[in-house]
Design a protein around this motif. Structure first.
Motif, short mmCIF file in Angstrom:
data_model
loop_
_atom_site.label_atom_id
_atom_site.label_comp_id
_atom_site.label_asym_id
_atom_site.label_seq_id
_atom_site.Cartn_x
_atom_site.Cartn_y
_atom_site.Cartn_z
N ALA A 332 0.83 -1.21 0.00
CA ALA A 332 0.00 0.00 0.00
C ALA A 332 0.87 1.26 0.00
O ALA A 332 0.59 2.23 -0.73
N PHE A 333 1.93 1.26 0.79
CA PHE A 333 2.80 2.44 0.83
C PHE A 333 3.62 2.57 -0.45
O PHE A 333 3.92 3.69 -0.89
N ALA A 334 3.98 1.44 -1.07
CA ALA A 334 4.75 1.51 -2.33
C ALA A 334 3.90 2.15 -3.43
O ALA A 334 4.39 2.99 -4.20
N VAL A 335 2.62 1.76 -3.51
CA VAL A 335 1.73 2.38 -4.50
C VAL A 335 1.57 3.87 -4.20
O VAL A 335 1.60 4.72 -5.10
N THR A 336 1.39 4.20 -2.94
CA THR A 336 1.23 5.61 -2.54
C THR A 336 2.45 6.43 -2.95
O THR A 336 2.32 7.57 -3.44
N GLN A 337 3.64 5.87 -2.76
CA GLN A 337 4.86 6.58 -3.16
C GLN A 337 4.88 6.82 -4.66
O GLN A 337 5.21 7.92 -5.13
N THR A 342 4.34 11.18 -9.13
CA THR A 342 4.06 11.36 -10.55
C THR A 342 3.29 12.66 -10.79
O THR A 342 2.08 12.72 -10.62
N SER A 343 3.99 13.70 -11.15
CA SER A 343 3.41 14.99 -11.55
C SER A 343 2.16 15.37 -10.77
O SER A 343 1.06 15.38 -11.31
N PRO A 344 2.29 15.69 -9.48
CA PRO A 344 1.10 16.10 -8.71
C PRO A 344 0.51 17.39 -9.28
O PRO A 344 1.22 18.24 -9.79
N PRO A 350 0.09 15.93 -2.74
CA PRO A 350 0.45 14.73 -3.51
C PRO A 350 0.02 13.42 -2.85
O PRO A 350 -0.06 12.39 -3.51
N TYR A 351 -0.24 13.47 -1.54
CA TYR A 351 -0.71 12.27 -0.83
C TYR A 351 -2.21 12.33 -0.53
O TYR A 351 -2.72 11.48 0.20
N GLY A 352 -2.90 13.33 -1.07
CA GLY A 352 -4.33 13.46 -0.83
C GLY A 352 -5.11 12.40 -1.61
O GLY A 352 -4.61 11.81 -2.59
N LEU A 353 -6.35 12.20 -1.22
CA LEU A 353 -7.19 11.21 -1.92
C LEU A 353 -7.38 11.58 -3.39
O LEU A 353 -7.49 10.70 -4.25
N GLN A 354 -7.41 12.91 -3.68
CA GLN A 354 -7.63 13.33 -5.07
C GLN A 354 -6.48 12.91 -5.99
O GLN A 354 -6.66 12.80 -7.20
N ALA A 355 -5.30 12.64 -5.40
CA ALA A 355 -4.17 12.19 -6.22
C ALA A 355 -4.43 10.80 -6.81
O ALA A 355 -3.80 10.41 -7.80
N PHE A 356 -5.37 10.06 -6.20
CA PHE A 356 -5.70 8.71 -6.69
C PHE A 356 -6.85 8.73 -7.70
O PHE A 356 -7.23 7.68 -8.21
N VAL A 429 -13.74 8.08 -9.87
CA VAL A 429 -13.62 9.55 -9.91
C VAL A 429 -12.65 9.91 -11.03
O VAL A 429 -11.49 9.49 -11.00
N PRO A 430 -13.12 10.68 -12.03
CA PRO A 430 -12.22 11.03 -13.13
C PRO A 430 -11.13 12.00 -12.67
O PRO A 430 -11.31 12.76 -11.71
N SER A 431 -10.02 11.97 -13.37
CA SER A 431 -8.90 12.83 -13.00
C SER A 431 -8.62 13.83 -14.11
O SER A 431 -8.78 13.53 -15.30
N THR A 432 -8.20 15.03 -13.72
CA THR A 432 -7.77 16.02 -14.70
C THR A 432 -6.30 15.82 -15.05
O THR A 432 -5.77 16.46 -15.95
N ASN A 433 -5.64 14.94 -14.31
CA ASN A 433 -4.23 14.64 -14.55
C ASN A 433 -4.13 13.34 -15.36
O ASN A 433 -4.50 12.26 -14.87
N SER A 434 -3.67 13.44 -16.57
CA SER A 434 -3.60 12.25 -17.43
C SER A 434 -2.19 11.65 -17.49
O SER A 434 -1.94 10.74 -18.29
N THR A 435 -1.29 12.17 -16.66
CA THR A 435 0.10 11.68 -16.69
C THR A 435 0.17 10.22 -16.22
O THR A 435 -0.29 9.91 -15.12
N PRO A 436 0.70 9.32 -17.04
CA PRO A 436 0.84 7.92 -16.59
C PRO A 436 1.76 7.83 -15.37
O PRO A 436 2.73 8.60 -15.25
N VAL A 437 1.46 6.91 -14.49
CA VAL A 437 2.28 6.73 -13.28
C VAL A 437 3.45 5.83 -13.63
O VAL A 437 3.28 4.69 -14.08
#
Length: 476
Positions: A332-337, A342-344, A350-356, A429-437
């Motif tokens: 879980a922490f590795a995915v969070t990192q 990746t381009s917050p 960058p660790y907020g729920l919206q980042a996911f 929840v759709p994201s406005t950030n389309s940068t691949p992780v």
């Protein structure tokens, strides 16, 4: 001091730590990653040495003056070394760590691991205290390693202040123990009652509770976890907690059982309170690191049920759940990192729920892996977390602690809500950030091992259960 050969792995780690600290003076920052590679390599060597001792009990296990080396302690050392290896690998891909201080970073990690290995072998309160202090001092510095990050400094300061207070309380408890028994050894005690002796054990329990983040000694956890570099957060959420609970298991289930000390009710209250505080506070968190921090508090409550039970099933449950907890929490922490780096989006945590948000579209594999880890933390079959909780709750039922087992089940249901909030943001929840992780090779390898652990031990747990049953033997 006898049987020094029993602690060769600890000596190896300590010498390597000092060597890397000195080497930092001569290695250019651009070659700093070499320190990480040497550190995880020597950790694996120590892991192999510990593994060898399990197969050669007649020569590599026994009692020292201050420590004991038995299958029980060796199992915990294997877990500590696995955590160390994977956290160092995560550190290789954590961009905020200063390369000019690579030697210091891995030195502190190795020293902390060495201290934890002494802790799980300790049968003398003097060694227990020194080991805890070695871990604490290293951890204080690691928590504040991002010196330009105000949250890192704040978390480290709170961690230090609470840690200093708990150390003072524990030292006072040990002094009372010495006054009541005439020594600091935990074996062969003639005196196991009386108000001074019981008070000393309560103060020692407070010291352990701080390291294991047992409520109400958990206040340092959310701020320290949020501010620390993510590899350090991962390490703090796993290694000190598991090692301290292992030391508590030896002390309060084997050497001085809580039933003899008449502290069963107190431990039951602590287990229940820790689960409730951890799970219900995680409900309201919008920062994933803080959410996982409170989740780790709740996990300590589950493991504490095994100590309350005090039977064979409870002892095996603590070992089994601790091992599985490494895989699911590390993952879980590795995915969070990976997500946070990746381009917050500007202005967002960058660790907020919206980042996911929309992670399934940016990296479906990463979103699926995170879902596996969250389901396992919730205890939902066929994930490995279910097996661990089944053992823990079964031990409570077997010893007549029906209320504690029921409370554990209710808390497991409650935890599903906040774990699934992350899954909801990833898939719906759709994201406005389309940068691949992007995931580097070392983080990718750590994730692969964690996923394999969560799935394999959930579907086919027999090999792990057999290892746990073989390791649940202790000296004396």
């Amino acid at each position: 001091m006898f049987n020094l050969h029993l602690i060769y792995p600890e000596i190896l780690l300590s010498l390597m730590a000092l060597g890397l600290l000195i080497a930092e003076l001569f290695v250019a920052p651009k070659h700093g990653r070499l320190m990480y590679h040497l550190a995880w390599l020597v950790s694996i060597i120590a892991l192999c040495v510990v593994g060898f001792t399990l197969s050669d009990a007649s020569h590599a296990q026994g009692m020292g003056t201050l420590w004991t080396v038995d299958p029980f302690s060796q199992f915990f050392k294997i877990m500590i070394l696995l955590i160390t290896v994977f956290c160092i690998l995560m550190g290789l891909e954590y961009e905020a760590l200063p390369p000019q201080h690579s030697g210091t970073f891995v030195c502190l990690l190795l020293l902390a691991s060495s201290g934890l290995m002494f802790l799980v072998s300790s049968v003398d309160l003097l060694l227990t205290f020194i080991a805890l202090e070695l871990v604490s001092i290293s951890s204080f510095i690691l928590a504040g390693f991002e010196r330009r990050n105000p949250k890192s400094n704040e978390g480290a300061m709170k961690y230090f202040l609470f840690g200093a207070f708990s150390s003072a309380v524990m030292a006072y408890g040990i002094s009372l123990f010495y006054g009541a028994t005439g020594g600091t050894k935990l074996i062969g005690l003639a005196q196991t009652n009386g108000p001074v002796f019981i008070l000393s054990m309560l103060l020692i329990l407070l010291g352990f509770g701080f390291k294991a983040s047992i409520a109400p000694m958990h206040f340092w956890v959310p701020d320290a976890y949020e501010g620390a570099p993510t590899p350090v957060t991962t390490y703090l959420s796993l290694a000190p907690k598991i090692a301290t609970l292992g030391a508590m298991l030896r002390l309060f289930s084997v050497l001085l059982p809580i039933s003899v000390l008449d502290l069963t009710v107190l431990f039951s209250i602590l287990a229940g309170l820790t689960m409730i505080v951890g799970n219900f506070t995680a409900f309201f968190q919008e920062n994933v690191k803080r959410m996982l921090a409170y989740s780790s508090v709740a996990q300590a409550g589950y493991i504490l049920i095994g100590i309350v039970s005090g039977n064979t099933l409870g002892l095996e449950g603590v070992l089994l759940y601790s091992f599985i907890y490494i895989a699911m929490n590390l993952g879980a922490f590795a995915v969070t990192q990976a997500v946070a780096q990746t381009s917050p989006e500007p202005g967002h945590d960058p660790y907020g729920l919206q980042a996911f948000n929309g992670l399934s579209r940016r990296s479906f594999g990463l979103a699926l892996a995170m879902t596996f880890f969250l389901l396992s933390l919730s205890g939902i079959p066929p994930m490995a977390g279910f097996i661990g909780k089944f053992y823990i709750f079964s031990s409570a039922v077997e010893t007549g602690h029906y209320g504690l087992a029921a409370l554990g089940l209710v808390n497991s249901v409650v935890s599903v809500y906040y774990y699934m909030r992350i899954a909801y943001h990833m898939f719906f929840v759709p994201s406005t950030n389309s940068t691949p992780v992007s995931v580097g090779p070392y983080l990718y390898g750590s994730l692969a091992v964690a996923i394999a652990g969560v799935l394999l031990f959930g579907i086919y747990p027999e090999p792990l259960i057999a290892s746990v049953q073989a390791s649940a033997h202790y000296l004396p």
